[in-house]
Motif scaffolding. Sequence first.
Motif, mmCIF file in Angstrom:
data_model
loop_
_atom_site.group_PDB
_atom_site.id
_atom_site.type_symbol
_atom_site.label_atom_id
_atom_site.label_comp_id
_atom_site.label_asym_id
_atom_site.label_seq_id
_atom_site.Cartn_x
_atom_site.Cartn_y
_atom_site.Cartn_z
ATOM 1 N N TYR A 23 7.439 -18.327 -24.147
ATOM 2 C CA TYR A 23 7.775 -19.534 -23.385
ATOM 3 C C TYR A 23 9.120 -20.147 -24.159
ATOM 4 C CZ TYR A 23 3.190 -18.631 -21.882
ATOM 5 O OH TYR A 23 2.048 -17.930 -21.279
ATOM 6 N N PHE A 59 7.966 -23.343 -14.726
ATOM 7 C CA PHE A 59 7.115 -24.630 -15.032
ATOM 8 C C PHE A 59 6.500 -24.989 -14.027
ATOM 9 C CE2 PHE A 59 6.231 -28.984 -16.321
ATOM 10 C CZ PHE A 59 5.927 -28.665 -17.689
ATOM 11 N N SER A 62 1.831 -28.458 -14.922
ATOM 12 C CA SER A 62 1.023 -28.574 -16.166
ATOM 13 C C SER A 62 1.601 -27.741 -17.468
ATOM 14 C CB SER A 62 -0.386 -28.084 -15.865
ATOM 15 O OG SER A 62 -0.436 -26.900 -15.548
ATOM 16 N N GLY A 63 2.440 -26.909 -17.108
ATOM 17 C CA GLY A 63 3.080 -26.252 -18.363
ATOM 18 C C GLY A 63 3.777 -25.013 -17.780
ATOM 19 N N TYR A 64 4.136 -24.343 -19.064
ATOM 20 C CA TYR A 64 5.040 -23.158 -18.696
ATOM 21 C C TYR A 64 4.102 -21.860 -18.346
ATOM 22 C CZ TYR A 64 9.341 -24.950 -20.794
ATOM 23 O OH TYR A 64 10.458 -25.503 -20.863
ATOM 24 N N CYS A 65 4.561 -20.982 -17.312
ATOM 25 C CA CYS A 65 4.059 -19.768 -16.868
ATOM 26 C C CYS A 65 5.109 -18.560 -17.138
ATOM 27 C CB CYS A 65 3.564 -19.838 -15.513
ATOM 28 S SG CYS A 65 2.350 -21.026 -15.036
#
Length: 122
Positions: A23, A59, A62-65
């Motif tokens: 990430y 992103f 709620s967050g990185y993927c």
Amino acid sequence: MFYPESQVRVWLYNRPTDMRKSYDGLSALVRNKLEEDPLSGQLFVFINRKQTQCKVLYFDRSGYCIWSKRLEQGQFHAHAGEAHKKRLEWTDLKLILEGIDTRSVQQYKRYKHQQSGYTTEA
């Protein structure tokens, strides 16, 4: 998460990428080399030197993927020329992930509805 095809932008990083990056490393590449915002929700595609591994960073709210794919045979065929980055269509990304060489695909011009700046009144 499902992305509407017409609304998401896809960027291919045209330099071999160390697939040990996760990430933070991939988002740093997006920020420093691609000069894009990794928090934008766009898809960023990275391929290793042997062209046998691919990672897609994005992103969501709620967050990185990260999507990751490693080929057991063959290679990914992504050709961006000399540029560091190349804009891809969603269809191009699907073709690359399926192992289709995009240079051999013939794409025909399609009608695209233009949004007009006027409204019709009854």
